[in-house]
Design a protein around this motif. Sequence first.
Motif, PDB file in Angstrom:
ATOM      1  N   PRO A  90      13.464  61.060  34.720  1.00  0.00           N
ATOM      2  CA  PRO A  90      13.995  61.910  35.850  1.00  0.00           C
ATOM      3  C   PRO A  90      15.079  63.156  35.224  1.00  0.00           C
ATOM      4  O   PRO A  90      15.734  62.681  34.336  1.00  0.00           O
ATOM      5  N   PHE A  91      14.927  64.260  35.632  1.00  0.00           N
ATOM      6  CA  PHE A  91      15.788  65.361  35.438  1.00  0.00           C
ATOM      7  C   PHE A  91      16.739  65.660  36.432  1.00  0.00           C
ATOM      8  O   PHE A  91      17.551  66.364  36.007  1.00  0.00           O
ATOM      9  N   GLY A  92      16.461  65.049  37.558  1.00  0.00           N
ATOM     10  CA  GLY A  92      17.471  65.484  38.496  1.00  0.00           C
ATOM     11  C   GLY A  92      17.689  64.235  39.544  1.00  0.00           C
ATOM     12  O   GLY A  92      17.057  63.012  39.552  1.00  0.00           O
ATOM     13  N   LEU A  93      18.943  64.332  40.504  1.00  0.00           N
ATOM     14  CA  LEU A  93      19.011  63.331  41.170  1.00  0.00           C
ATOM     15  C   LEU A  93      18.871  63.777  42.966  1.00  0.00           C
ATOM     16  O   LEU A  93      18.729  64.776  43.243  1.00  0.00           O
ATOM     17  N   PRO A  94      18.842  62.671  43.629  1.00  0.00           N
ATOM     18  CA  PRO A  94      18.243  62.945  45.163  1.00  0.00           C
ATOM     19  C   PRO A  94      19.511  63.674  45.669  1.00  0.00           C
ATOM     20  O   PRO A  94      20.669  63.563  45.489  1.00  0.00           O
ATOM     21  N   ARG A  95      19.129  64.883  46.483  1.00  0.00           N
ATOM     22  CA  ARG A  95      20.258  65.767  46.872  1.00  0.00           C
ATOM     23  C   ARG A  95      21.123  64.781  47.938  1.00  0.00           C
ATOM     24  O   ARG A  95      22.270  65.242  48.150  1.00  0.00           O
ATOM     25  N   VAL A 133      23.684  63.279  46.032  1.00  0.00           N
ATOM     26  CA  VAL A 133      24.714  64.359  45.422  1.00  0.00           C
ATOM     27  C   VAL A 133      25.837  64.711  46.570  1.00  0.00           C
ATOM     28  O   VAL A 133      26.744  64.866  46.396  1.00  0.00           O
ATOM     29  N   LEU A 134      24.980  64.747  47.855  1.00  0.00           N
ATOM     30  CA  LEU A 134      25.880  65.484  48.970  1.00  0.00           C
ATOM     31  C   LEU A 134      26.871  64.451  49.434  1.00  0.00           C
ATOM     32  O   LEU A 134      28.006  64.523  49.571  1.00  0.00           O
ATOM     33  N   ALA A 135      26.385  63.201  49.374  1.00  0.00           N
ATOM     34  CA  ALA A 135      27.409  62.007  49.972  1.00  0.00           C
ATOM     35  C   ALA A 135      28.376  61.739  48.998  1.00  0.00           C
ATOM     36  O   ALA A 135      29.471  61.447  49.296  1.00  0.00           O
ATOM     37  N   LEU A 136      28.265  62.020  47.448  1.00  0.00           N
ATOM     38  CA  LEU A 136      29.246  61.653  46.522  1.00  0.00           C
ATOM     39  C   LEU A 136      30.065  62.878  46.395  1.00  0.00           C
ATOM     40  O   LEU A 136      31.087  62.860  45.621  1.00  0.00           O
ATOM     41  N   GLY A 137      29.774  64.084  46.791  1.00  0.00           N
ATOM     42  CA  GLY A 137      30.675  65.225  46.578  1.00  0.00           C
ATOM     43  C   GLY A 137      30.350  65.787  45.290  1.00  0.00           C
ATOM     44  O   GLY A 137      31.475  66.535  44.888  1.00  0.00           O
ATOM     45  N   TRP A 138      29.413  65.619  44.698  1.00  0.00           N
ATOM     46  CA  TRP A 138      28.986  66.030  43.313  1.00  0.00           C
ATOM     47  C   TRP A 138      28.609  67.460  43.463  1.00  0.00           C
ATOM     48  O   TRP A 138      28.078  68.018  44.396  1.00  0.00           O
ATOM     49  N   PRO A 139      28.460  68.023  42.303  1.00  0.00           N
ATOM     50  CA  PRO A 139      28.291  69.571  42.258  1.00  0.00           C
ATOM     51  C   PRO A 139      26.617  69.871  42.698  1.00  0.00           C
ATOM     52  O   PRO A 139      25.784  68.979  42.335  1.00  0.00           O
ATOM     53  N   GLN A 140      26.481  70.841  43.470  1.00  0.00           N
ATOM     54  CA  GLN A 140      24.986  70.978  44.059  1.00  0.00           C
ATOM     55  C   GLN A 140      24.265  72.081  43.096  1.00  0.00           C
ATOM     56  O   GLN A 140      23.196  72.505  43.309  1.00  0.00           O
ATOM     57  N   ASP A 141      25.039  72.569  42.197  1.00  0.00           N
ATOM     58  CA  ASP A 141      24.394  73.429  41.006  1.00  0.00           C
ATOM     59  C   ASP A 141      23.928  72.572  39.984  1.00  0.00           C
ATOM     60  O   ASP A 141      24.591  71.717  39.591  1.00  0.00           O
ATOM     61  N   TRP A 142      22.703  72.567  39.645  1.00  0.00           N
ATOM     62  CA  TRP A 142      22.151  71.696  38.626  1.00  0.00           C
ATOM     63  C   TRP A 142      22.741  71.571  37.325  1.00  0.00           C
ATOM     64  O   TRP A 142      23.156  70.375  36.792  1.00  0.00           O
ATOM     65  N   ILE A 165      24.497  68.192  36.003  1.00  0.00           N
ATOM     66  CA  ILE A 165      24.208  67.319  34.979  1.00  0.00           C
ATOM     67  C   ILE A 165      25.498  67.103  34.053  1.00  0.00           C
ATOM     68  O   ILE A 165      25.689  66.273  33.229  1.00  0.00           O
ATOM     69  N   ALA A 166      26.382  68.230  33.859  1.00  0.00           N
ATOM     70  CA  ALA A 166      27.512  68.355  32.941  1.00  0.00           C
ATOM     71  C   ALA A 166      28.606  67.071  33.648  1.00  0.00           C
ATOM     72  O   ALA A 166      28.900  66.239  32.840  1.00  0.00           O
ATOM     73  N   HIS A 167      28.773  67.170  35.032  1.00  0.00           N
ATOM     74  CA  HIS A 167      29.304  65.859  35.420  1.00  0.00           C
ATOM     75  C   HIS A 167      28.883  64.627  35.277  1.00  0.00           C
ATOM     76  O   HIS A 167      29.493  63.654  35.002  1.00  0.00           O
ATOM     77  N   TYR A 168      27.587  64.645  35.565  1.00  0.00           N
ATOM     78  CA  TYR A 168      26.884  63.067  35.669  1.00  0.00           C
ATOM     79  C   TYR A 168      27.015  62.687  34.102  1.00  0.00           C
ATOM     80  O   TYR A 168      27.314  61.334  33.902  1.00  0.00           O
ATOM     81  N   THR A 169      26.827  63.262  33.235  1.00  0.00           N
ATOM     82  CA  THR A 169      26.632  62.878  31.678  1.00  0.00           C
ATOM     83  C   THR A 169      28.073  62.854  31.126  1.00  0.00           C
ATOM     84  O   THR A 169      28.344  62.312  30.273  1.00  0.00           O
ATOM     85  N   SER A 170      29.074  63.267  32.052  1.00  0.00           N
ATOM     86  CA  SER A 170      30.383  63.000  31.589  1.00  0.00           C
ATOM     87  C   SER A 170      30.808  61.560  31.894  1.00  0.00           C
ATOM     88  O   SER A 170      32.021  61.137  31.488  1.00  0.00           O
ATOM     89  N   PRO A 188      15.589  72.728  43.414  1.00  0.00           N
ATOM     90  CA  PRO A 188      15.904  72.686  41.861  1.00  0.00           C
ATOM     91  C   PRO A 188      17.018  71.614  41.412  1.00  0.00           C
ATOM     92  O   PRO A 188      17.199  71.790  40.259  1.00  0.00           O
ATOM     93  N   LEU A 189      17.714  71.288  42.401  1.00  0.00           N
ATOM     94  CA  LEU A 189      18.628  70.237  42.262  1.00  0.00           C
ATOM     95  C   LEU A 189      17.959  68.830  41.902  1.00  0.00           C
ATOM     96  O   LEU A 189      18.463  68.028  40.929  1.00  0.00           O
TER      97      LEU A 189
END
Length: 311
Positions: free
Chosen positions: A70-75, A78-87, A91-96, A296-297
């Motif tokens: 997969p290239f993306g996570l479920p929206r 992402v919303l529940a975790l408060g992670w960035p909504q710009d892809w 990805i920068a946050h997730y891979t950190s 796109p997310l």
Amino acid sequence: MPHSTPSPTTPLLGVDFTSAPTRRKPITVARGQRRGQVLLLEDLLAFDTLAGFGDFLARPGRWIGGFDFPFGLPRELVLALGWPQDWPALIAHYTSLDRATIRATFAAFCAARPAGAKFAHRACDAPAGSSPSMKWVNPPVAFMLHAGVPLLLAAGADLPGHNWRPRADEIRRPPPEGSKSARGGPAPTCAGDPGRVALEAYPGLLARELIGRRSYKSDDKAKQSDERLIARKDLIEALEQGRSRRLGLRLKLSHAQRDGLAADASGDRLDAVLCLMQAAWAEQQPAHGLPPHADPLEGWIVSAEHLAPPP
């Protein structure tokens, strides 16, 4: 007059990916060319390290690839975790994050949800029949995303499923000092060569169309049965005869290639070829066959049936 032979098209890749490759379980790459509605399998490659696979992707040259991760996570996640909504930022946050943190975070998310709805899903999961991209076991696709997407970005690939393409002056421009991600590749905002197209593929989608839900592979030697061997042979025959209404393509193999695909009880080589078939289909489609309303997310699995756009 003799019939003319269709000219070769863009080099194609199909990738069966693992987030922890070894010599016994490598990343497998199928390479091929489409000539009309016939896909010619050229060769199969194996990479037993992520770095080696990344070096392969970074070699100069054009390609369109279908990648089984997969290239993306479920929206919803992402919303529940408060992670960035710009892809790119997501990805920068997730891979950190390290894998232990990802596992703990996703497990906590699931623990707070009712039975039968533990995982969040992407919109493409239902039509593709795919596992949720946040799943960290059986298969650990969350870790495959974590390991694989940075390699695509470091190689300068364009991921059109995320509607993200940089300005021309950004392509191949070195990132500012200090902007490297924790995975060691360039920051996500510095990639996107449209001549190197990475698409999310899923071999199970095509396999189920051709042989139903028959199991054709296993990494467990005790489960590598005659029934699974027969299923692989039936699947290969269906590909060679062009039985996929979804793709409308026929696979061309040598005798040695056919025997090699059938003999691989893990199914890794055959899965790479299935991804190659999906990439060949996408090469012929407007916008690579991706629905214009895809989130796109989250991204989209190539050749999955399009759903109606949201109201």
